[in-house]
Design a protein around this motif. Structure first.
Motif, mmCIF file in Angstrom:
data_model
loop_
_atom_site.group_PDB
_atom_site.id
_atom_site.type_symbol
_atom_site.label_atom_id
_atom_site.label_comp_id
_atom_site.label_asym_id
_atom_site.label_seq_id
_atom_site.Cartn_x
_atom_site.Cartn_y
_atom_site.Cartn_z
ATOM 1 N N ILE A 237 -11.633 7.517 0.495
ATOM 2 C CA ILE A 237 -10.535 7.213 1.401
ATOM 3 C C ILE A 237 -10.253 5.707 1.371
ATOM 4 O O ILE A 237 -11.159 4.889 1.504
ATOM 5 C CB ILE A 237 -10.866 7.665 2.836
ATOM 6 N N GLY A 238 -8.985 5.351 1.180
ATOM 7 C CA GLY A 238 -8.584 3.960 1.069
ATOM 8 C C GLY A 238 -8.478 3.491 -0.360
ATOM 9 O O GLY A 238 -7.840 2.473 -0.633
ATOM 10 N N ALA A 239 -9.086 4.218 -1.281
ATOM 11 C CA ALA A 239 -8.984 3.894 -2.712
ATOM 12 C C ALA A 239 -8.043 4.889 -3.375
ATOM 13 O O ALA A 239 -6.917 4.558 -3.734
ATOM 14 C CB ALA A 239 -10.362 3.907 -3.359
ATOM 15 N N GLY A 240 -8.489 6.160 -3.517
ATOM 16 C CA GLY A 240 -7.652 7.162 -4.155
ATOM 17 C C GLY A 240 -6.647 7.816 -3.241
ATOM 18 O O GLY A 240 -5.689 8.431 -3.706
ATOM 19 N N LEU A 241 -6.832 7.667 -1.919
ATOM 20 C CA LEU A 241 -5.928 8.307 -0.961
ATOM 21 C C LEU A 241 -5.992 7.583 0.370
ATOM 22 O O LEU A 241 -7.077 7.213 0.839
ATOM 23 C CB LEU A 241 -6.330 9.772 -0.750
ATOM 24 N N PHE A 242 -4.831 7.397 1.002
ATOM 25 C CA PHE A 242 -4.799 6.897 2.378
ATOM 26 C C PHE A 242 -3.516 7.365 3.049
ATOM 27 O O PHE A 242 -2.447 7.386 2.428
ATOM 28 C CB PHE A 242 -4.893 5.378 2.442
ATOM 29 N N VAL A 243 -3.656 7.748 4.315
ATOM 30 C CA VAL A 243 -2.527 8.242 5.109
ATOM 31 C C VAL A 243 -2.539 7.554 6.466
ATOM 32 O O VAL A 243 -3.579 7.514 7.137
ATOM 33 C CB VAL A 243 -2.613 9.772 5.317
ATOM 34 N N ASP A 244 -1.403 7.017 6.865
ATOM 35 C CA ASP A 244 -1.204 6.527 8.217
ATOM 36 C C ASP A 244 0.093 7.160 8.709
ATOM 37 O O ASP A 244 1.173 6.837 8.198
ATOM 38 C CB ASP A 244 -1.112 5.004 8.262
ATOM 39 N N ASN A 245 -0.002 8.048 9.673
ATOM 40 C CA ASN A 245 1.154 8.835 10.069
ATOM 41 C C ASN A 245 2.260 8.009 10.716
ATOM 42 O O ASN A 245 3.388 8.468 10.848
ATOM 43 C CB ASN A 245 0.725 9.951 11.030
ATOM 44 N N GLU A 246 1.959 6.773 11.093
ATOM 45 C CA GLU A 246 2.993 5.900 11.639
ATOM 46 C C GLU A 246 3.776 5.188 10.543
ATOM 47 O O GLU A 246 4.860 4.668 10.802
ATOM 48 C CB GLU A 246 2.364 4.850 12.556
ATOM 49 N N VAL A 247 3.198 5.161 9.335
ATOM 50 C CA VAL A 247 3.748 4.308 8.269
ATOM 51 C C VAL A 247 4.087 5.096 7.013
ATOM 52 O O VAL A 247 5.228 5.132 6.559
ATOM 53 C CB VAL A 247 2.756 3.185 7.925
ATOM 54 N N GLY A 248 3.066 5.690 6.381
ATOM 55 C CA GLY A 248 3.258 6.364 5.108
ATOM 56 C C GLY A 248 1.938 6.762 4.497
ATOM 57 O O GLY A 248 0.877 6.670 5.126
ATOM 58 N N ALA A 249 1.985 7.190 3.247
ATOM 59 C CA ALA A 249 0.797 7.659 2.544
ATOM 60 C C ALA A 249 0.891 7.267 1.080
ATOM 61 O O ALA A 249 1.990 7.093 0.534
ATOM 62 C CB ALA A 249 0.665 9.171 2.680
ATOM 63 N N ALA A 250 -0.272 7.154 0.441
ATOM 64 C CA ALA A 250 -0.316 6.791 -0.979
ATOM 65 C C ALA A 250 -1.501 7.471 -1.637
ATOM 66 O O ALA A 250 -2.522 7.747 -0.993
ATOM 67 C CB ALA A 250 -0.414 5.278 -1.144
ATOM 68 N N THR A 251 -1.370 7.727 -2.932
ATOM 69 C CA THR A 251 -2.471 8.254 -3.728
ATOM 70 C C THR A 251 -2.386 7.668 -5.130
ATOM 71 O O THR A 251 -1.405 6.996 -5.471
ATOM 72 C CB THR A 251 -2.458 9.799 -3.741
ATOM 73 N N ALA A 252 -3.434 7.910 -5.941
ATOM 74 C CA ALA A 252 -3.571 7.169 -7.195
ATOM 75 C C ALA A 252 -4.105 8.042 -8.315
ATOM 76 O O ALA A 252 -4.668 9.116 -8.091
ATOM 77 C CB ALA A 252 -4.501 5.975 -6.981
ATOM 78 N N THR A 253 -3.952 7.544 -9.527
ATOM 79 C CA THR A 253 -4.532 8.148 -10.717
ATOM 80 C C THR A 253 -4.829 7.033 -11.711
ATOM 81 O O THR A 253 -4.268 5.944 -11.629
ATOM 82 C CB THR A 253 -3.571 9.181 -11.341
ATOM 83 N N GLY A 254 -5.725 7.301 -12.659
ATOM 84 C CA GLY A 254 -6.034 6.284 -13.661
ATOM 85 C C GLY A 254 -7.498 5.895 -13.641
ATOM 86 O O GLY A 254 -8.363 6.683 -13.250
ATOM 87 N N VAL A 255 -7.799 4.680 -14.036
ATOM 88 C CA VAL A 255 -9.178 4.192 -14.096
ATOM 89 C C VAL A 255 -9.649 3.913 -12.671
ATOM 90 O O VAL A 255 -9.292 2.904 -12.062
ATOM 91 C CB VAL A 255 -9.288 2.931 -14.968
ATOM 92 N N GLY A 256 -10.456 4.811 -12.148
ATOM 93 C CA GLY A 256 -10.817 4.769 -10.745
ATOM 94 C C GLY A 256 -11.526 3.504 -10.314
ATOM 95 O O GLY A 256 -11.337 3.029 -9.188
ATOM 96 N N GLU A 257 -12.342 2.954 -11.194
ATOM 97 C CA GLU A 257 -13.078 1.740 -10.838
ATOM 98 C C GLU A 257 -12.134 0.607 -10.478
ATOM 99 O O GLU A 257 -12.406 -0.176 -9.550
ATOM 100 C CB GLU A 257 -13.989 1.329 -11.995
#
Length: 342
Positions: A237-257
């Motif tokens: 949480i906070g790296a590959g995925l994060f959600v804040d219902n007041e603002v927005g959300a994001a997720t990722a792919t690629g070299v995880g490190e």
């Protein structure tokens, strides 16, 4: 399947010395503005996962319920060699899966290094809903899954096992490898490199439902032929995925490190909180990866981000060319090539 892993090598400059690359597009709309509900996922082939999620969203269902059903599609797809069933194993021949979820209330759950379970995203959800914890790992995660009624399955398909055995002939491991490197090498050698392919990927999905609530989920089997026990960004949480219902959300792919090192998705949500659009926020995260690594190293790795804000606007950005994503809204379904830093 390899198309979704087409991470092509390019030199990188940026607004610190960065030129913005051209954007390709195939879809129904030339704008990033969409109406709710909306579902967005990493990689164009995951439009089929979006379609499953959309059935729930269109029926006024909850975003998290939609995402869980959507990710089930990819987790159970044996042709996807980087997520769930059919995923390429670690160097010891074991398929381990990672997943996480985060809902509109800021609740979250994750599993890491989980074996033998077809739908880790559902186990991650139960970690969130039925335990006082956020993360369960390895044997503990498996024990919990079995206690909740999940059945053991063999995630290693014959195709994945064959690829692993071919890889063992050379045991060449390069977590930064790109498809273009392999294609160039194959052209020079006039043959295929046994067991080698682009080896980092995930499905990340975000949704805004009819009630205006956001949720997110990720699932992956991680880097092909990784060291046993390796975990990337996807279940963090906070790296590959994060959600804040007041603002927005994001997720990722690629070299995880690389994504972990900049807390990529949390960074993006905070950028949106400060007024940036989803695309602009994703670009800022990409710029941090480039700055931290330097151009010469960054041009040989990939990280891609997608985001959606509370207004239903979507966006994406990646380090190098080759990342795309899928969107479904009331207007229909489309795919889009992300902008990139070159």
């Amino acid at each position: 399947m390899l198309e979704r892993r087409r991470f092509l090598q390019h030199s990188i400059l940026g607004s610190l010395g960065i030129l913005v690359g051209k954007q390709g597009f195939s879809g129904i709309s030339g704008t990033n503005k969409v109406s709710k509900p909306v579902v967005i996922s990493t990689w164009a082939p995951n439009q089929k996962a979006n379609a499953a999620a959309w059935k729930i969203l269109a029926a006024n269902g909850r975003a998290l319920d939609a995402l869980e059903k959507g990710i089930h599609v990819t987790e159970a797809d044996p042709t996807d060699q980087s997520v769930g069933y059919g995923g390429l194993p670690d160097r010891d021949g074991r398929v381990t899966v990672d997943s996480c979820v985060m809902d509109e209330f800021g609740n979250c759950g994750a599993v890491m290094c989980l074996e033998h379970i077809l739908h880790p995203v559902s186990v991650a959800r139960l970690v969130m809903e039925k335990t006082p914890h956020v993360q369960l790992v390895g044997e503990g995660a498996l024990k919990f899954a079995l206690s909740e009624g999940f059945e053991k399955v063999n995630l290693l398909t014959p195709e994945a096992e064959k690829a692993w055995k071919n890889w063992l002939k050379t045991s060449k491991y390069d977590p930064m490898i790109t498809v273009e490197h392999l294609e160039e090498r194959n052209r020079k050698q006039k043959k295929q490199v046994p067991g080698q392919q682009d080896n980092h990927d995930t499905i990340g999905m975000l949704a805004l439902d009819m009630k205006g609530n956001l949720s997110g989920a990720c699932s992956t089997s991680g880097m092909a032929y990784k060291m046993a026990g390796r975990v990337g960004d996807s279940p963090i949480i906070g790296a590959g995925l994060f959600v804040d219902n007041e603002v927005g959300a994001a997720t990722a792919t690629g070299v995880g490190e690389e994504i972990v090192r900049i807390c990529g998705t949390h960074t993006i949500v905070e950028m949106m909180r400060n007024g940036l659009s989803p695309e602009e926020a994703c670009k800022k995260a990409v710029e941090r990866i480039v700055k931290r690594n330097g151009i010469e190293k960054a041009k040989n790795l990939q990280a891609g981000f997608i985001a959606v804000n509370k207004q239903g606007e979507v966006g994406a950005y990646s380090v190098i060319k080759g990342f795309n994503y899928a969107v479904q809204t009331n207007e229909g379904a489309y795919t889009k090539d992300a902008k990139y830093l070159i």
